[in-house]
Scaffold this motif. Structure first.
Motif, PDB file in Angstrom:
ATOM      1  N   SER A 326       0.887  -1.316   0.071  1.00  0.00           N
ATOM      2  CA  SER A 326       0.004  -0.004  -0.058  1.00  0.00           C
ATOM      3  C   SER A 326       0.969   1.351  -0.150  1.00  0.00           C
ATOM      4  CB  SER A 326      -0.973  -0.059   1.350  1.00  0.00           C
ATOM      5  OG  SER A 326      -1.216   1.420   1.636  1.00  0.00           O
ATOM      6  N   GLU A 330       2.549   3.344   3.160  1.00  0.00           N
ATOM      7  CA  GLU A 330       3.967   3.737   3.053  1.00  0.00           C
ATOM      8  C   GLU A 330       3.990   5.394   3.576  1.00  0.00           C
ATOM      9  OE1 GLU A 330       5.171   2.713  -0.879  1.00  0.00           O
ATOM     10  OE2 GLU A 330       5.630   0.539   0.102  1.00  0.00           O
ATOM     11  N   SER A 335       5.984   2.063   6.246  1.00  0.00           N
ATOM     12  CA  SER A 335       6.534   1.265   5.282  1.00  0.00           C
ATOM     13  C   SER A 335       6.481  -0.358   5.858  1.00  0.00           C
ATOM     14  CB  SER A 335       7.832   1.402   4.739  1.00  0.00           C
ATOM     15  OG  SER A 335       7.598   2.696   4.257  1.00  0.00           O
ATOM     16  N   ALA A 338       3.147  -1.734   5.193  1.00  0.00           N
ATOM     17  CA  ALA A 338       2.160  -1.707   3.930  1.00  0.00           C
ATOM     18  C   ALA A 338       1.960  -3.099   3.266  1.00  0.00           C
ATOM     19  CB  ALA A 338       3.170  -0.762   2.941  1.00  0.00           C
TER      20      ALA A 338
END
Ligand code: PLP
Length: 377
Positions: A326, A330, A335, A338
């Motif tokens: 995603s 992020e 992150s 994600a």
């Protein structure tokens, strides 16, 4: 879709509302082009103008502010390309905007800057204020609500800054429309994108709302439909259904708000299992929940839920059916999470039981995966 299955993927597309289906079928019985001057043509014109009034009412604008297009993507493109044709020199794009905005901005040939968000996914207003002091009139793109997290952006506050800098504020309200009340003038936007299929209308129809400061420039040439703003014979049946869906969505806003406790109960359950709820401290749509269970890949979650009869989405579903990490998560500085984001989104036909079933299925799968990992360790 059978009732035995649980559909919690409304942010991808909502099931068509009965009112919209009925309007669509009725309109198909009017075999005419709204530009024709004969009786059937006039009837088709009435259908289009009736729907225009209904869509306008959903966001509190006069009917003449609404231009019908073929969906949210085209509405965003019409706004961005109109700003470029009006002489705007640069584009500022929120870090969590949809690809329909990000990619169109990039393709415009204008310089594009990314406007950062905080850990909750909320756009950072002081950054915008400072950036607007740079030379060049700016088109600023800020969505009303995010498709993955449901986070609602401070659009009215941004609009004040954009106006002071003589800019153009474009708001992608594709996910917000029909889920929260929208007053276009109070938000202070110049243009706003809407899409029928996110609120219970059919796919392939949308609208761009434009205020008095914005001049729309046609992107395609041909007939003078939509007052010269969008050439091509109107999708009469789709537009009729959009109008009916907009009407029903306006009526159902209070019921939509009632999903927030169901969403929060699911959040509570998954958090107790160790998942992280994304954007939790921000104002969010009442029917969207995004969370991540570390180590539990988005794709695996979606497949496990599907096997249990529950349909939800990875944080970021792309059109090929493949799931990528995603970008929204992020941008929120997570992150690490994600690849594990899951989006659950309800809508007009969802029940509390759907949300409970989703929680049961997710927790069962999470426990299975955890047990397997412990066996391997
Ligand atoms: N904008 C947002 C925020 C969306 O979520 C979507 C669809 O997922 C779009 C734009 C594109 O809308 P459409 O599918 O009608 O082209």
């Amino acid at each position: 879709m059978t009732r035995a299955s649980t559909y919690l993927d409304y942010n991808a597309t909502a099931p068509i509302r009965p009112e919209a289906r009925a309007a669509l079928l009725r309109a198909l019985e009017v075999p005419a082009n709204p530009s024709s001057v004969h009786a059937a043509g006039r009837a088709a014109r009435d259908v289009v103008e009736g729907a225009r009034a209904r869509v306008a009412a959903l966001v509190g604008v006069p009917a003449g502010s609404v231009t019908f297009v073929c969906g949210g993507t085209e509405a965003n493109a019409l706004a961005i390309e109109s700003a470029r044709a009006s002489g705007f020199a640069r584009i500022i794009v929120g870090a969590t905007e949809h690809d329909a905005v990000v990619e169109t901005a990039k393709a415009s040939g204008l310089p594009v800057e990314t406007w950062p968000v905080d850990a909750n996914g909320v756009a950072h207003l002081p950054w915008l204020e400072a950036d607007l002091k740079a030379p060049g009139r700016a088109l600023v793109c800020l969505m009303l609500a995010n498709n993955e997290t449901g986070v609602i952006q401070p659009v009215a506050e941004a609009a004040a800054l954009v106006r002071a800098a003589d800019g153009w504020l474009h708001v992608d309200a594709v996910q917000a429309a029909g889920k929260i009340a929208i007053d276009f003038s109070a938000l202070g936007a110049d243009t706003m994108a809407l899409s029928a299929h996110k609120l219970g209308g059919p796919q392939g129809v949308g609208a761009l709302v434009a205020g008095t400061r914005a001049t729309l420039h046609r992107r395609q040439h041909g007939g003078g439909q939509e007052r010269g703003r969008r050439a091509g014979t109107e999708n009469v049946a789709g537009i009729a259904a959009f109008g009916a869906a907009a009407d029903a969505a306006s009526r159902d806003l209070a019921a939509m708000a009632e999903q927030a406790p169901w969403r929060d109960a699911l959040a509570e359950r998954v958090r107790a299992e160790g998942a992280v709820v994304l954007g939790e401290a921000a104002h969010r749509l009442p029917q969207t929940l995004c969370f991540a269970g570390e180590g539990f890949g988005s794709e695996i979650q979606v497949m496990n839920l599907d096997l249990a009869g529950v349909m939800a989405s990875a944080g970021s579903a792309c059109s090929s059916g493949k799931v990528k990490a995603s970008r929204v998560v992020e941008a929120m500085g997570r992150s690490d999470l994600a690849p594990f984001a899951l989006r659950v989104s309800g809508g007009w036909a969802s029940t509390e039981d759907d949300w409970i079933k989703c929680g049961d299925a997710w927790i069962a799968a999470w426990k299975r995966i955890g047990a397997r990992r412990r066996e391997v360790a």
